[in-house]
Write a protein that holds these residues in place. Structure first.
Motif, PDB file in Angstrom:
ATOM      1  N   ASP A  43       0.808  -1.220   0.000  1.00 55.79           N
ATOM      2  CA  ASP A  43       0.000   0.000   0.000  1.00 55.79           C
ATOM      3  C   ASP A  43       0.842   1.272   0.000  1.00 55.79           C
ATOM      4  O   ASP A  43       0.290   2.366   0.097  1.00 55.79           O
ATOM      5  CB  ASP A  43      -0.913   0.028   1.239  1.00 55.79           C
ATOM      6  CG  ASP A  43      -1.946  -1.087   1.225  1.00 55.79           C
ATOM      7  OD1 ASP A  43      -2.658  -1.200   0.214  1.00 55.79           O
ATOM      8  OD2 ASP A  43      -2.030  -1.831   2.218  1.00 55.79           O
ATOM      9  N   PRO A 101      -5.839   4.874   3.366  1.00 57.41           N
ATOM     10  CA  PRO A 101      -6.722   5.165   4.503  1.00 57.41           C
ATOM     11  C   PRO A 101      -6.126   4.619   5.795  1.00 57.41           C
ATOM     12  O   PRO A 101      -5.356   3.657   5.796  1.00 57.41           O
ATOM     13  CB  PRO A 101      -8.030   4.456   4.133  1.00 57.41           C
ATOM     14  CG  PRO A 101      -7.654   3.438   3.109  1.00 57.41           C
ATOM     15  CD  PRO A 101      -6.484   3.995   2.368  1.00 57.41           C
ATOM     16  N   ALA A 102      -6.507   5.234   6.899  1.00 62.07           N
ATOM     17  CA  ALA A 102      -5.908   4.901   8.195  1.00 62.07           C
ATOM     18  C   ALA A 102      -6.211   3.474   8.643  1.00 62.07           C
ATOM     19  O   ALA A 102      -5.505   2.944   9.500  1.00 62.07           O
ATOM     20  CB  ALA A 102      -6.376   5.896   9.255  1.00 62.07           C
ATOM     21  N   ASP A 103      -7.231   2.835   8.078  1.00 63.81           N
ATOM     22  CA  ASP A 103      -7.493   1.451   8.447  1.00 63.81           C
ATOM     23  C   ASP A 103      -6.529   0.484   7.751  1.00 63.81           C
ATOM     24  O   ASP A 103      -6.459  -0.698   8.096  1.00 63.81           O
ATOM     25  CB  ASP A 103      -8.944   1.056   8.171  1.00 63.81           C
ATOM     26  CG  ASP A 103      -9.338   1.194   6.707  1.00 63.81           C
ATOM     27  OD1 ASP A 103      -8.542   1.776   5.917  1.00 63.81           O
ATOM     28  OD2 ASP A 103     -10.437   0.728   6.343  1.00 63.81           O
ATOM     29  N   LYS A 104      -5.770   0.998   6.771  1.00 63.59           N
ATOM     30  CA  LYS A 104      -4.756   0.181   6.102  1.00 63.59           C
ATOM     31  C   LYS A 104      -3.342   0.539   6.548  1.00 63.59           C
ATOM     32  O   LYS A 104      -2.432  -0.286   6.467  1.00 63.59           O
ATOM     33  CB  LYS A 104      -4.864   0.335   4.583  1.00 63.59           C
ATOM     34  CG  LYS A 104      -6.091  -0.317   3.971  1.00 63.59           C
ATOM     35  CD  LYS A 104      -6.011  -0.296   2.457  1.00 63.59           C
ATOM     36  CE  LYS A 104      -7.180  -1.057   1.837  1.00 63.59           C
ATOM     37  NZ  LYS A 104      -7.082  -1.083   0.352  1.00 63.59           N
ATOM     38  N   SER A 106      -1.593   3.065   9.724  1.00 63.62           N
ATOM     39  CA  SER A 106      -2.009   3.883  10.864  1.00 63.62           C
ATOM     40  C   SER A 106      -1.304   5.232  10.962  1.00 63.62           C
ATOM     41  O   SER A 106      -1.733   6.089  11.729  1.00 63.62           O
ATOM     42  CB  SER A 106      -1.779   3.116  12.173  1.00 63.62           C
ATOM     43  OG  SER A 106      -0.400   3.101  12.511  1.00 63.62           O
ATOM     44  N   ASP A 111       4.904   2.597  12.500  1.00 62.12           N
ATOM     45  CA  ASP A 111       4.685   2.240  11.102  1.00 62.12           C
ATOM     46  C   ASP A 111       5.652   2.991  10.195  1.00 62.12           C
ATOM     47  O   ASP A 111       6.142   2.443   9.203  1.00 62.12           O
ATOM     48  CB  ASP A 111       3.244   2.540  10.694  1.00 62.12           C
ATOM     49  CG  ASP A 111       2.275   1.500  11.241  1.00 62.12           C
ATOM     50  OD1 ASP A 111       2.615   0.304  11.210  1.00 62.12           O
ATOM     51  OD2 ASP A 111       1.196   1.885  11.707  1.00 62.12           O
ATOM     52  N   ASP A 236      -4.255  15.320   8.154  1.00 68.77           N
ATOM     53  CA  ASP A 236      -4.854  14.031   8.511  1.00 68.77           C
ATOM     54  C   ASP A 236      -3.771  13.052   8.961  1.00 68.77           C
ATOM     55  O   ASP A 236      -3.929  12.358   9.973  1.00 68.77           O
ATOM     56  CB  ASP A 236      -5.607  13.440   7.314  1.00 68.77           C
ATOM     57  CG  ASP A 236      -6.844  14.225   6.940  1.00 68.77           C
ATOM     58  OD1 ASP A 236      -7.628  14.562   7.844  1.00 68.77           O
ATOM     59  OD2 ASP A 236      -7.026  14.514   5.741  1.00 68.77           O
ATOM     60  N   HIS A 240      -3.278  11.365  12.742  1.00 69.03           N
ATOM     61  CA  HIS A 240      -3.164   9.935  13.027  1.00 69.03           C
ATOM     62  C   HIS A 240      -1.819   9.609  13.684  1.00 69.03           C
ATOM     63  O   HIS A 240      -1.751   8.753  14.576  1.00 69.03           O
ATOM     64  CB  HIS A 240      -3.347   9.126  11.747  1.00 69.03           C
ATOM     65  CG  HIS A 240      -4.731   9.177  11.191  1.00 69.03           C
ATOM     66  ND1 HIS A 240      -5.842   8.775  11.916  1.00 69.03           N
ATOM     67  CD2 HIS A 240      -5.197   9.581   9.975  1.00 69.03           C
ATOM     68  CE1 HIS A 240      -6.929   8.934  11.176  1.00 69.03           C
ATOM     69  NE2 HIS A 240      -6.564   9.419   9.996  1.00 69.03           N
ATOM     70  N   SER A 243      -2.116  10.426  17.287  1.00 72.04           N
ATOM     71  CA  SER A 243      -3.024   9.563  18.050  1.00 72.04           C
ATOM     72  C   SER A 243      -2.293   8.343  18.604  1.00 72.04           C
ATOM     73  O   SER A 243      -2.764   7.712  19.561  1.00 72.04           O
ATOM     74  CB  SER A 243      -4.207   9.117  17.174  1.00 72.04           C
ATOM     75  OG  SER A 243      -3.782   8.230  16.156  1.00 72.04           O
ATOM     76  N   ASN A 244      -1.147   8.010  18.018  1.00 74.15           N
ATOM     77  CA  ASN A 244      -0.328   6.893  18.488  1.00 74.15           C
ATOM     78  C   ASN A 244       0.989   7.347  19.108  1.00 74.15           C
ATOM     79  O   ASN A 244       1.838   6.513  19.455  1.00 74.15           O
ATOM     80  CB  ASN A 244      -0.006   5.958  17.314  1.00 74.15           C
ATOM     81  CG  ASN A 244      -1.227   5.313  16.718  1.00 74.15           C
ATOM     82  OD1 ASN A 244      -1.774   4.369  17.263  1.00 74.15           O
ATOM     83  ND2 ASN A 244      -1.673   5.822  15.579  1.00 74.15           N
TER      84      ASN A 244
END
Length: 317
Positions: A43, A101-104, A106, A111, A236, A240, A243-244
């Motif tokens: 990805d 996208p963040a679901d693929k 993070s 990462d 964005d 994200h 957030s981690n």
């Protein structure tokens, strides 16, 4: 699905596009900088810039921060490419690299650390001759990668980032990104402005008027033209990432004793986003040398590129 602009698509198909810096006319003595694309995962495709020296003395990898792109390193890369092979990448979520996208993906520092490791392997960089210079969001991933692989580089130079969870050393806006509801409010404020406006304001933060500097036109244009690439914006990705962030800061702090890769710390003394006290504490905790640059703010490589170049050259001595 990852999408590219037409020029970027041609570059990907052809392997690379030759450019001077970020589409500027170089001085006669400048080395060529190639801008192209490399796939490092299912990805993730990264835009990268590579400077070639005739007889390289080593390799340099430059890692940018928010809200930049690889074009932030143009002047540094041109200067160093007389003696070294120089690489710079757009992080996922920035420039013309992938923005899944963040679901693929993070966008967490851990990462990004894996992306960094994958890039070094894919680019066939010999770690024994590599210096990594990483600032802002690029620094924590470089250190996390070094925890995973102590031989990832001969030297890592880091600065103006938050290695530990220390709210007292961080700007309120950055600290606010770590939790809700302030994180969403901060993201909305970022997204109400253009990339060029955010960059212009950010680099002048905390500097007296006589110390402020102009953002290179090529960088501003690159940030502006790529800002909404593929639907997800750098704010964005930044949201994200934060957030981690605390989780990955805590992991680094708990494992600093395992950090074996040589590290040097370089910090702008006038940094208002992440205060110099953070850099001092980090350097002391890992027993590293630190250089505080008087009159310099958060964006050391833009405000004082010659000092960055000197630090990188010194790492090979």
């Amino acid at each position: 699905m990852f999408k590219l602009s037409l020029p970027a698509l041609f570059a990907l198909v052809l392997g690379s596009s030759t450019a001077w810096g970020c589409n500027v006319t170089p001085p006669a003595q400048a080395q060529k900088l190639d801008i192209g694309y490399v796939e490092v995962g299912p990805d993730i495709t990264l835009r990268r810039m590579v400077g070639h020296a005739a007889n390289p003395k080593g390799t340099v990898l430059l890692l940018h921060g928010f809200p930049e792109t690889l074009c932030a390193w143009k002047d540094v890369a041109l200067a160093l490419s007389t003696d070294y092979e120089v690489h710079a990448i757009d992080w996922p979520g920035y420039g013309l690299s992938s923005r899944p996208p963040a679901d693929k993906f993070s966008y967490a520092p851990k990462d990004y650390a894996r992306v960094l490791q994958d890039y070094i392997r894919k680019a066939n960089i010999a770690s024994s001759g590599l210096t990594i210079y990483a600032t802002d969001i690029g620094a924590l991933p470089a250190l996390l990668a070094a925890l995973d692989d102590p031989h990832i580089a001969r030297t890592i130079i880091v600065g103006d980032f938050a290695p530990f969870n220390r709210p007292q050393f961080m700007h309120d806006r950055l600290q606010g990104l770590k939790s809700e509801p302030s994180a969403s409010a901060t993201l909305a404020a970022y997204k109400s402005r253009t990339g060029g406006e955010i960059l212009e304001t950010a680099v002048k933060g905390g500097l007296p008027k006589d110390a402020q500097f102009e953002v290179p036109t090529e960088l501003k244009d690159d940030v502006s033209s790529s800002w909404s690439h593929d639907g997800l914006t750098p704010p964005d990705a930044f949201y994200h990432y934060y957030s981690n962030f605390t989780r990955d800061e805590d992991y680094l702090e708990a494992n600093t004793g395992k950090l074996k890769t040589p590290v040097k710390v370089v910090w702008g003394e006038q940094d208002i986003y992440i205060k110099k006290e953070m850099g001092v504490e980090f350097a002391q905790k890992i027993n590293a040398d630190i250089r505080l640059l008087p009159g310099v703010g958060h964006y050391v490589h833009l405000q004082s590129p010659m000092q960055v170049i000197d630090e990188i050259r010194a790492s090979f001595l």
